[in-house]
Design a protein around this motif. Sequence first.
Motif, PDB file in Angstrom:
ATOM      1  N   LEU A  10      36.207  60.062  74.325  1.00 27.55           N
ATOM      2  CA  LEU A  10      36.878  61.298  73.692  1.00 27.55           C
ATOM      3  C   LEU A  10      38.482  61.266  73.465  1.00 27.55           C
ATOM      4  CD1 LEU A  10      36.714  63.203  70.749  1.00 27.55           C
ATOM      5  CD2 LEU A  10      35.893  64.863  73.337  1.00 27.55           C
ATOM      6  N   GLU A  11      38.902  61.789  74.601  1.00 28.27           N
ATOM      7  CA  GLU A  11      40.203  61.104  74.874  1.00 28.27           C
ATOM      8  C   GLU A  11      40.519  60.211  73.828  1.00 28.27           C
ATOM      9  OE1 GLU A  11      41.556  62.767  78.833  1.00 28.27           O
ATOM     10  OE2 GLU A  11      41.662  64.377  77.816  1.00 28.27           O
ATOM     11  N   SER A  12      40.239  58.934  74.244  1.00 23.78           N
ATOM     12  CA  SER A  12      40.447  58.164  74.573  1.00 23.78           C
ATOM     13  C   SER A  12      40.371  57.390  72.975  1.00 23.78           C
ATOM     14  CB  SER A  12      39.658  56.646  75.525  1.00 23.78           C
ATOM     15  OG  SER A  12      40.393  57.070  76.493  1.00 23.78           O
ATOM     16  N   ALA A  13      39.257  57.361  72.250  1.00 24.69           N
ATOM     17  CA  ALA A  13      39.053  57.808  70.742  1.00 24.69           C
ATOM     18  C   ALA A  13      40.454  58.809  70.332  1.00 24.69           C
ATOM     19  CB  ALA A  13      38.113  58.131  70.638  1.00 24.69           C
ATOM     20  N   ALA A  14      40.294  59.968  71.013  1.00 25.43           N
ATOM     21  CA  ALA A  14      41.566  60.066  69.834  1.00 25.43           C
ATOM     22  C   ALA A  14      43.205  59.565  70.048  1.00 25.43           C
ATOM     23  CB  ALA A  14      41.656  61.554  70.854  1.00 25.43           C
ATOM     24  N   ARG A  15      43.827  59.237  70.921  1.00 27.06           N
ATOM     25  CA  ARG A  15      44.558  58.355  71.109  1.00 27.06           C
ATOM     26  C   ARG A  15      44.357  57.284  70.738  1.00 27.06           C
ATOM     27  NH1 ARG A  15      48.887  58.658  75.484  1.00 27.06           N
ATOM     28  NH2 ARG A  15      47.889  60.374  76.033  1.00 27.06           N
ATOM     29  N   ASN A  16      43.142  56.078  70.405  1.00 22.82           N
ATOM     30  CA  ASN A  16      43.038  55.256  69.158  1.00 22.82           C
ATOM     31  C   ASN A  16      43.385  55.213  68.214  1.00 22.82           C
ATOM     32  OD1 ASN A  16      40.932  53.206  68.151  1.00 22.82           O
ATOM     33  ND2 ASN A  16      41.966  51.686  69.873  1.00 22.82           N
ATOM     34  N   ASN A  17      43.108  56.405  68.052  1.00 24.68           N
ATOM     35  CA  ASN A  17      43.430  56.925  66.432  1.00 24.68           C
ATOM     36  C   ASN A  17      44.322  57.000  65.870  1.00 24.68           C
ATOM     37  OD1 ASN A  17      43.318  59.850  64.438  1.00 24.68           O
ATOM     38  ND2 ASN A  17      41.805  57.700  63.690  1.00 24.68           N
ATOM     39  N   ALA A  18      46.214  57.753  67.041  1.00 22.91           N
ATOM     40  CA  ALA A  18      46.749  58.134  66.744  1.00 22.91           C
ATOM     41  C   ALA A  18      47.418  56.608  66.423  1.00 22.91           C
ATOM     42  CB  ALA A  18      47.492  58.882  67.880  1.00 22.91           C
ATOM     43  N   GLN A  19      47.112  55.551  68.177  1.00 19.94           N
ATOM     44  CA  GLN A  19      47.451  54.270  67.929  1.00 19.94           C
ATOM     45  C   GLN A  19      47.600  53.225  65.928  1.00 19.94           C
ATOM     46  OE1 GLN A  19      46.036  52.862  71.416  1.00 19.94           O
ATOM     47  NE2 GLN A  19      47.677  53.820  72.475  1.00 19.94           N
ATOM     48  N   TRP A  20      46.152  54.002  65.683  1.00 21.66           N
ATOM     49  CA  TRP A  20      46.430  53.056  64.569  1.00 21.66           C
ATOM     50  C   TRP A  20      47.039  53.282  63.081  1.00 21.66           C
ATOM     51  CZ3 TRP A  20      44.817  48.940  61.736  1.00 21.66           C
ATOM     52  CH2 TRP A  20      44.694  48.987  60.906  1.00 21.66           C
ATOM     53  N   CYS A  21      47.045  55.369  63.400  1.00 25.03           N
ATOM     54  CA  CYS A  21      48.194  55.610  62.959  1.00 25.03           C
ATOM     55  C   CYS A  21      49.975  55.621  62.589  1.00 25.03           C
ATOM     56  CB  CYS A  21      47.793  56.971  62.602  1.00 25.03           C
ATOM     57  SG  CYS A  21      46.378  57.987  62.122  1.00 25.03           S
ATOM     58  N   ASP A  22      49.766  55.365  63.770  1.00 22.17           N
ATOM     59  CA  ASP A  22      50.868  54.461  63.989  1.00 22.17           C
ATOM     60  C   ASP A  22      51.830  53.215  63.574  1.00 22.17           C
ATOM     61  OD1 ASP A  22      53.797  55.650  65.524  1.00 22.17           O
ATOM     62  OD2 ASP A  22      53.257  53.206  66.966  1.00 22.17           O
ATOM     63  N   VAL A  23      50.728  52.497  63.783  1.00 24.45           N
ATOM     64  CA  VAL A  23      51.118  50.774  63.682  1.00 24.45           C
ATOM     65  C   VAL A  23      51.174  51.383  62.256  1.00 24.45           C
ATOM     66  CG1 VAL A  23      49.742  48.843  62.795  1.00 24.45           C
ATOM     67  CG2 VAL A  23      49.837  49.521  65.026  1.00 24.45           C
ATOM     68  N   VAL A  24      50.925  51.891  61.408  1.00 27.18           N
ATOM     69  CA  VAL A  24      50.075  51.512  59.474  1.00 27.18           C
ATOM     70  C   VAL A  24      51.754  52.704  59.048  1.00 27.18           C
ATOM     71  CG1 VAL A  24      48.775  53.024  57.661  1.00 27.18           C
ATOM     72  CG2 VAL A  24      47.832  51.681  59.709  1.00 27.18           C
ATOM     73  N   CYS A  25      51.740  53.411  59.515  1.00 26.05           N
ATOM     74  CA  CYS A  25      52.793  54.189  58.970  1.00 26.05           C
ATOM     75  C   CYS A  25      54.354  54.061  59.557  1.00 26.05           C
ATOM     76  CB  CYS A  25      52.737  55.756  59.901  1.00 26.05           C
ATOM     77  SG  CYS A  25      51.356  57.318  59.222  1.00 26.05           S
ATOM     78  N   ARG A  26      53.600  53.413  60.943  1.00 26.32           N
ATOM     79  CA  ARG A  26      54.958  52.004  60.658  1.00 26.32           C
ATOM     80  C   ARG A  26      55.513  51.421  60.244  1.00 26.32           C
ATOM     81  NH1 ARG A  26      58.677  52.995  65.947  1.00 26.32           N
ATOM     82  NH2 ARG A  26      57.595  54.434  67.351  1.00 26.32           N
ATOM     83  N   PHE A  27      55.003  50.937  59.469  1.00 23.97           N
ATOM     84  CA  PHE A  27      54.703  49.727  58.535  1.00 23.97           C
ATOM     85  C   PHE A  27      54.599  50.645  56.954  1.00 23.97           C
ATOM     86  CE2 PHE A  27      52.614  47.663  55.496  1.00 23.97           C
ATOM     87  CZ  PHE A  27      53.326  45.859  55.653  1.00 23.97           C
ATOM     88  N   HIS A  28      54.664  51.641  57.174  1.00 25.46           N
ATOM     89  CA  HIS A  28      55.552  51.827  55.474  1.00 25.46           C
ATOM     90  C   HIS A  28      56.449  52.815  55.620  1.00 25.46           C
ATOM     91  CE1 HIS A  28      51.945  51.328  53.442  1.00 25.46           C
ATOM     92  NE2 HIS A  28      51.400  51.660  53.932  1.00 25.46           N
ATOM     93  N   GLY A  29      57.417  52.596  56.785  1.00 27.87           N
ATOM     94  CA  GLY A  29      58.667  52.821  57.192  1.00 27.87           C
ATOM     95  C   GLY A  29      58.614  54.121  57.295  1.00 27.87           C
ATOM     96  N   ALA A  30      57.799  55.226  58.519  1.00 27.19           N
ATOM     97  CA  ALA A  30      57.547  56.397  58.997  1.00 27.19           C
ATOM     98  C   ALA A  30      58.508  56.143  59.991  1.00 27.19           C
ATOM     99  CB  ALA A  30      56.658  57.063  58.467  1.00 27.19           C
ATOM    100  N   ASP A  37      51.293  65.051  73.879  1.00 29.72           N
ATOM    101  CA  ASP A  37      49.353  65.282  73.765  1.00 29.72           C
ATOM    102  C   ASP A  37      49.281  64.948  71.943  1.00 29.72           C
ATOM    103  OD1 ASP A  37      51.380  67.269  72.582  1.00 29.72           O
ATOM    104  OD2 ASP A  37      51.026  68.745  73.607  1.00 29.72           O
ATOM    105  N   ALA A  38      50.999  64.818  71.507  1.00 31.19           N
ATOM    106  CA  ALA A  38      49.834  64.237  69.839  1.00 31.19           C
ATOM    107  C   ALA A  38      51.224  63.470  69.604  1.00 31.19           C
ATOM    108  CB  ALA A  38      50.467  65.450  69.378  1.00 31.19           C
ATOM    109  N   TRP A  39      50.493  62.320  68.622  1.00 32.82           N
ATOM    110  CA  TRP A  39      51.810  61.266  68.081  1.00 32.82           C
ATOM    111  C   TRP A  39      52.354  62.317  66.569  1.00 32.82           C
ATOM    112  CZ3 TRP A  39      50.445  60.265  63.104  1.00 32.82           C
ATOM    113  CH2 TRP A  39      51.521  59.310  62.391  1.00 32.82           C
ATOM    114  N   THR A  40      53.450  62.300  66.181  1.00 34.98           N
ATOM    115  CA  THR A  40      53.816  62.485  65.325  1.00 34.98           C
ATOM    116  C   THR A  40      54.786  62.330  64.410  1.00 34.98           C
ATOM    117  OG1 THR A  40      55.827  63.479  66.120  1.00 34.98           O
ATOM    118  CG2 THR A  40      54.027  65.272  66.104  1.00 34.98           C
ATOM    119  N   SER A  41      55.018  62.028  62.673  1.00 34.44           N
ATOM    120  CA  SER A  41      56.179  61.689  62.552  1.00 34.44           C
ATOM    121  C   SER A  41      57.397  62.112  61.891  1.00 34.44           C
ATOM    122  CB  SER A  41      55.293  61.095  61.076  1.00 34.44           C
ATOM    123  OG  SER A  41      56.048  59.611  60.478  1.00 34.44           O
ATOM    124  N   ALA A  42      58.406  62.235  61.994  1.00 35.45           N
ATOM    125  CA  ALA A  42      59.671  63.147  61.572  1.00 35.45           C
ATOM    126  C   ALA A  42      59.625  62.626  60.289  1.00 35.45           C
ATOM    127  CB  ALA A  42      60.617  62.747  62.138  1.00 35.45           C
TER     128      ALA A  42
END
Length: 97
Positions: A10-30, A37-42
């Motif tokens: 479950l923790e691995s799946a949650a971290r994987n989801n955060a990594q996916w969000c990171d890739v997409v959001c960075r691509f869009h300039g975030a 304990d969390a991934w965040t976007s400023a």
Amino acid sequence: MATRPAYHRLESAARNNAQWCDVVCRFHGAHTEFGADAWTSATRTPPLYPDAVTFVSDVNVAVFAMVDCARRMSALMCPPVTRARDSFVRIGDHRNS
């Protein structure tokens, strides 16, 4: 509560989801960051993507206040965190306080 091997998945799946969000959001300039304990976007994330994703069960909710502060200080003047993916349904759970 889940057994330790199931909980690790479950923790691995949650971290994987955060990594996916990171890739997409960075691509869009975030401007994103992984904390303990969390991934965040400023900065504002793309539509349908969260501003934060928790990936441990004992998340420190103060991480979201830090994101809010960073956003107020940014030139973009983003609104506060409005879309958080609470992977373990812990934010707002006061039974552990």
